[in-house]
Design a protein around this motif. Structure first.
Motif, short mmCIF file in Angstrom:
data_model
loop_
_atom_site.label_atom_id
_atom_site.label_comp_id
_atom_site.label_asym_id
_atom_site.label_seq_id
_atom_site.Cartn_x
_atom_site.Cartn_y
_atom_site.Cartn_z
N ARG A 382 0.84 -1.21 0.00
CA ARG A 382 0.00 0.00 0.00
C ARG A 382 0.87 1.26 0.00
NH1 ARG A 382 -3.18 -3.05 3.92
NH2 ARG A 382 -5.08 -3.82 2.89
N HIS A 451 -2.88 -10.18 -4.05
CA HIS A 451 -4.28 -10.44 -4.35
C HIS A 451 -5.19 -9.63 -3.43
CE1 HIS A 451 -7.95 -12.78 -5.20
NE2 HIS A 451 -7.35 -13.09 -6.34
N ARG A 452 -4.71 -9.37 -2.20
CA ARG A 452 -5.51 -8.58 -1.26
C ARG A 452 -5.43 -7.08 -1.54
NH1 ARG A 452 -3.11 -12.39 2.36
NH2 ARG A 452 -1.49 -10.86 2.90
N LEU A 454 -3.77 -5.42 -4.60
CA LEU A 454 -3.71 -4.94 -5.97
C LEU A 454 -4.89 -5.42 -6.78
CD1 LEU A 454 0.08 -5.65 -6.66
CD2 LEU A 454 -0.95 -3.60 -5.68
N ASP A 455 -5.15 -4.74 -7.90
CA ASP A 455 -6.19 -5.18 -8.82
C ASP A 455 -5.55 -5.84 -10.04
OD1 ASP A 455 -5.74 -3.06 -10.97
OD2 ASP A 455 -6.19 -1.81 -9.23
N ALA A 456 -6.36 -6.49 -10.84
CA ALA A 456 -5.85 -7.27 -11.98
C ALA A 456 -5.17 -6.37 -13.01
CB ALA A 456 -6.97 -8.07 -12.62
N ALA A 457 -5.71 -5.18 -13.25
CA ALA A 457 -5.12 -4.29 -14.26
C ALA A 457 -3.72 -3.85 -13.84
CB ALA A 457 -6.02 -3.07 -14.47
N THR A 458 -3.57 -3.55 -12.54
CA THR A 458 -2.25 -3.14 -12.05
C THR A 458 -1.26 -4.28 -12.17
OG1 THR A 458 -3.26 -1.59 -10.49
CG2 THR A 458 -0.99 -2.25 -10.06
N PHE A 497 -4.34 -14.05 -10.49
CA PHE A 497 -5.26 -13.03 -10.99
C PHE A 497 -5.98 -13.47 -12.26
CE2 PHE A 497 -2.76 -10.58 -8.10
CZ PHE A 497 -3.62 -9.58 -7.64
#
Length: 821
Positions: A382, A451-452, A454-458, A497
């Motif tokens: 983060r 996985h907790r 970040l998002d898939a695009a990142t 992801f």
């Protein structure tokens, strides 16, 4: 800067009276220190070290002197014409040239020796004396072995020019000055460098030496200084802990128990200590080499990497202010960072220093995986995302720059950070963060944390940057025990992801294969120049060539594509369309020119994969086809030798192409010997080669057994390869007939085989230049006049190597559109 972040040194009650009682000695002491810092480098506690770069310089000097001696003995017309152009100087400035010559040589020696005696710096004087005497001895030895002129023939065209080799006065001055240079300050480095440059130019203009004599003398002095530093060591040019403790008092900081931290970097010294309350302090001191270090690092990254990194800071104070600013900016965003205690100039040398107070806690690298909680990993990611959202890239994320504190993970060491960073740089920053966390906590736990948080695009964007060159060197070092660490991390993230593993963005501008091709291209250019240097009569020969034979040579040059395709169909166990194989071999006319045989092999493997073969079978088929060509070439060579040996003789005079061929053979043999020695003697390389080659060798052997079960396939492979070699030899025979010469087919095969071996081993795309030089040398050795040999080889290479890549490229584009490749 907050006042609470600035520590002032404590003084006792009697301190003001004592200072008032002795103001003059203190002022004199400061003045002396300032004066000393202008001339001499930091004392550094007398620490010296032997640098590996000195050994490299010594080896390079030996090679360069050998090259210069060869050029001196050649007595080239270029050197003579250049000397005529510059010498003698106009009468009105001869006194100036002579003065600069004496001041730049003897003057520099006297000035540096005087500085060493006055300070005093007995170690410096001793080293300079040793270097000067050793250089004098080397110069006398070279003069005795090679002769007063270094083996150069008499030069009557240059009366009044000194031809002695070496130019002893310049060599000794270079050795003494460069040996004493590490003891001097950075401004004195520049002054001495300017003086030596003026001395070298004055020697050239004033006729005190010929250009290559002067160049060799400079290199001798440079090499002897490196030898002296290698033997006894040279000052590190760094401040000692005591000097830094005194220097930062100028910033009103009192530091205790100061000690350098391990892993110092050129241009910056880092120390750790405590303040008067026992709290930890970290100091970054940018000394005399800071600007040079950052400039060279920036240049290196610009040449090697597509992203050259943060903006170049011209002055060391700017570097400190930049690091302090990025640290404060990150802290304002809510990231846990060290407190900035002080920043600015300090000490007699006006070094730039940054003093910070890191939050209490160990570094991530010092903790076992079990003590790194999941919440620490989440907060660390983060924090990096927070910087990423603000357009800030840390630039050096590793287990050493992450602190694990009671308030969460903290980031330190923002010296490579950049604001307004492009998206690719922030992607690399996040990739480096994932690598740093995974090397300590493990891949599975970091993937779960990603996985907790970040998002898939990142993650998809970061995966394009996650490679070894993106990771910090500390992370790379810690990841060495983990086999396939980066690949495992990439594949695990993609699987978690639910995305495909994307293609990596090429981080480097120059790779080792590309660099090898550049070097090979230079070798080829040099060989072509050597071929054409004595080819003035070859143009007349080509004008008078028999164009019927030239046309026949063109036809013969295009036929090997058909026989190579025939051999290719036999190298595969499964049926293969002949027409597509012809197209493949036509496209390889272009591929071989730009990428050599390695690229041809890769294109063949890709083609076989597109035709439905498994990877191992595709590699096996490509290897069989390539090996069959060389096996047939070797057999034809062995068969032809008894019939051709009587045609060869040693010519009484050699041309430029013969010399080029000889040097190319020497270089290729040495390169092959070095590679073979490395593969044989280095266990790690031998093990790696075995691991990579064994599976393919097993597949190749099984495919060979399958092909051997079908005699038709063996005929295709061997007959196709044999016909190709004979057609190429007949093509050269036709061009020889076109210029009025002829040789037996056996002799032509021997010449072409030797030339192709040299061209294939040299790192030259398509063997350009190398094959020409070897073929011409072979033809002249077989009795063909030089002009006719150059003309015949040029016509043959025009039809076989220079024009075919045009339709080869068109065929390659067509095959890509049809998805055959």
């Amino acid at each position: 800067m907050d006042a609470e972040h600035v520590l002032t040194p404590k003084t006792g009650a009697g301190a003001p009276k004592e200072a008032a009682a002795h103001p003059v000695p203190a002022t004199r002491h400061q003045g002396a220190e300032r004066l000393r810092s202008l001339v001499l480098g930091p004392r550094g506690g007398g620490v010296t070290r032997r640098r590996a770069s000195d050994a490299v310089r010594l080896g390079a000097a030996i090679v360069l002197v050998a090259i210069c001696i060869a050029l001196i003995r050649a007595n080239t017309s270029l050197e003579i014409q250049l000397t005529k152009l510059l010498t003698p100087p106009p009468t009105g400035i001869r006194w100036l040239v002579s003065t600069l010559w004496q001041l730049g040589s003897f003057g520099v020696i006297a000035a540096i020796a005087l500085l060493g005696l006055v300070v005093p710096r007995l170690a410096a004087v001793r080293q300079m004396a040793i270097a000067g005497l050793a250089t004098l001895g080397v110069c006398l030895l070279l003069s005795a072995v090679l002769g007063p002129a270094g083996g150069r023939p008499p030069v009557p065209q240059l009366p009044g020019v000194v031809t002695a080799f070496p130019v002893t006065q310049l060599a000794v001055a270079m050795a003494v000055a460069l040996t004493g240079l590490p003891f001097l300050s950075r401004p004195m480095h520049r002054i001495v460098g300017i003086a030596l440059t003026l001395a070298a130019l004055s020697a050239l203009i004033g006729g005190y030496g010929l250009p290559f004599n002067i160049a060799a003398s400079i290199v001798i002095g440079w090499g002897m200084a490196a030898a002296c530093h290698l033997a006894v060591g040279s000052p590190a040019g760094l401040l000692s802990a005591g000097e830094v403790t005194e220097a930062v008092r100028d910033l009103r900081v009192d530091v205790r128990a100061l000690a350098p931290v391990p892993g110092q970097e050129w241009g910056e010294q880092t120390f750790a200590g405590e303040d008067d309350q026992g709290r930890r302090l970290e100091l970054a001191v940018y000394g005399r080499d800071a600007s040079d270090a950052q400039w060279l690092t920036k240049l290196w990254r610009f040449l090697i990497y597509r992203d050259s990194g943060p903006t170049l800071m011209i002055h060391r104070l700017q570097q400190v202010e930049h690091e302090a600013y990025l640290t404060l900016l990150a802290g304002r965003l809510g990231v846990l960072v060290p407190d900035v205690v002080a920043a600015g100039r300090c000490g007699p040398s006006n070094d730039a220093a940054l003093v910070t107070r890191p939050p209490p806690g160990p570094r991530l690298a010092d903790l076992p995986a079990g003590q790194v909680g999941d919440e620490v990993l989440d907060e660390f990611l983060r924090s990096v995302l927070t910087l990423r959202a603000a357009g800030i890239a840390h630039g050096a994320l590793s287990p050493e720059t992450v602190l694990v504190t009671g308030d969460g993970p903290g980031l330190r060491d923002f010296r490579r950070a950049s604001a307004s960073a492009p998206a690719t740089r922030t992607d690399r920053d996040l990739a480096a963060a994932l690598g740093a966390a995974a090397v300590v906590a493990g891949v599975d736990r970091v993937v779960a944390a990603a996985h907790r948080v970040l998002d898939a695009a990142t993650v998809q964007s970061v995966l394009t940057q996650l490679q070894r060159s993106t990771l910090d060197p500390v992370t790379v070092r810690l990841a060495k025990p983990h086999k396939n660490f980066v690949r495992s991390l990439r594949e695990s993230l993609a699987k978690a992801f639910g995305v495909d593993v994307p293609k990596l963005v090429e981080a480097k501008r120059i790779s080792w294969p590309n660099l090898l091709m550049v070097v090979g291209s230079l070798i080829g250019l040099w060989a072509i120049i050597g071929v054409l240097s004595d080819a003035s009569g070859s143009l007349d020969v080509m004008r008078g060539a028999s164009w019927g034979w030239v046309a026949l040579a063109f036809v013969l040059a295009q036929l090997p594509v058909l026989s190579d395709a025939w051999a290719l169909t036999g190298a595969v166990v499964a049926p293969m369309p002949y027409g597509r194989c012809v197209a493949l071999e036509t496209s390889n006319l272009f591929t071989s020119l730009v990428g050599g045989q390695a690229a041809v092999f890769g294109v063949r493997v890709r083609f076989f994969q597109r035709q439905g073969l498994e990877v191992d079978s595709a590699v096996s088929a490509g290897a069989i086809a390539s090996t069959a060509s060389w096996v047939v070439k070797g057999l034809l060579f062995l068969i032809s030798i008894p019939f051709a040996v009587g045609d060869f003789h040693v010519p009484s005079s050699g041309g430029g192409e013969k010399q080029a061929a000889v040097w190319i053979v020497i270089i290729v043999v040495l390169a092959v010997a070095v590679v073979a020695a490395v593969v044989t003697l280095v266990p790690r390389v031998r093990r790696l080669a075995t691991e990579r080659a064994r599976p393919h060798l097993i597949t190749i052997w099984s495919d060979l057994k399958a092909i051997a079960a079908e005699p038709r396939k063996i005929v295709y492979v061997l007959a196709g390869a044999t016909i190709s070699q004979l057609l190429i030899a007949l093509c050269l025979g036709a061009t020889l007939h076109a210029v009025g010469e002829h040789l037996t087919l056996a002799t032509i095969i021997v010449v072409q085989t030797l030339a192709s071996i040299i061209g294939g081993a040299a790192p030259v795309p398509g063997g350009a230049g190398v094959i020409e030089a070897g073929t011409i040398a072979g033809l002249t050795a077989a009795g063909v006049p030089q002009s006719q040999a150059v003309a015949a080889v040029f016509i043959e290479r025009l039809w076989t190597a220079y024009l075919p890549p045009v339709w080869g490229w068109l065929t390659l584009v067509w095959m890509r559109r049809r998805e055959y490749l």
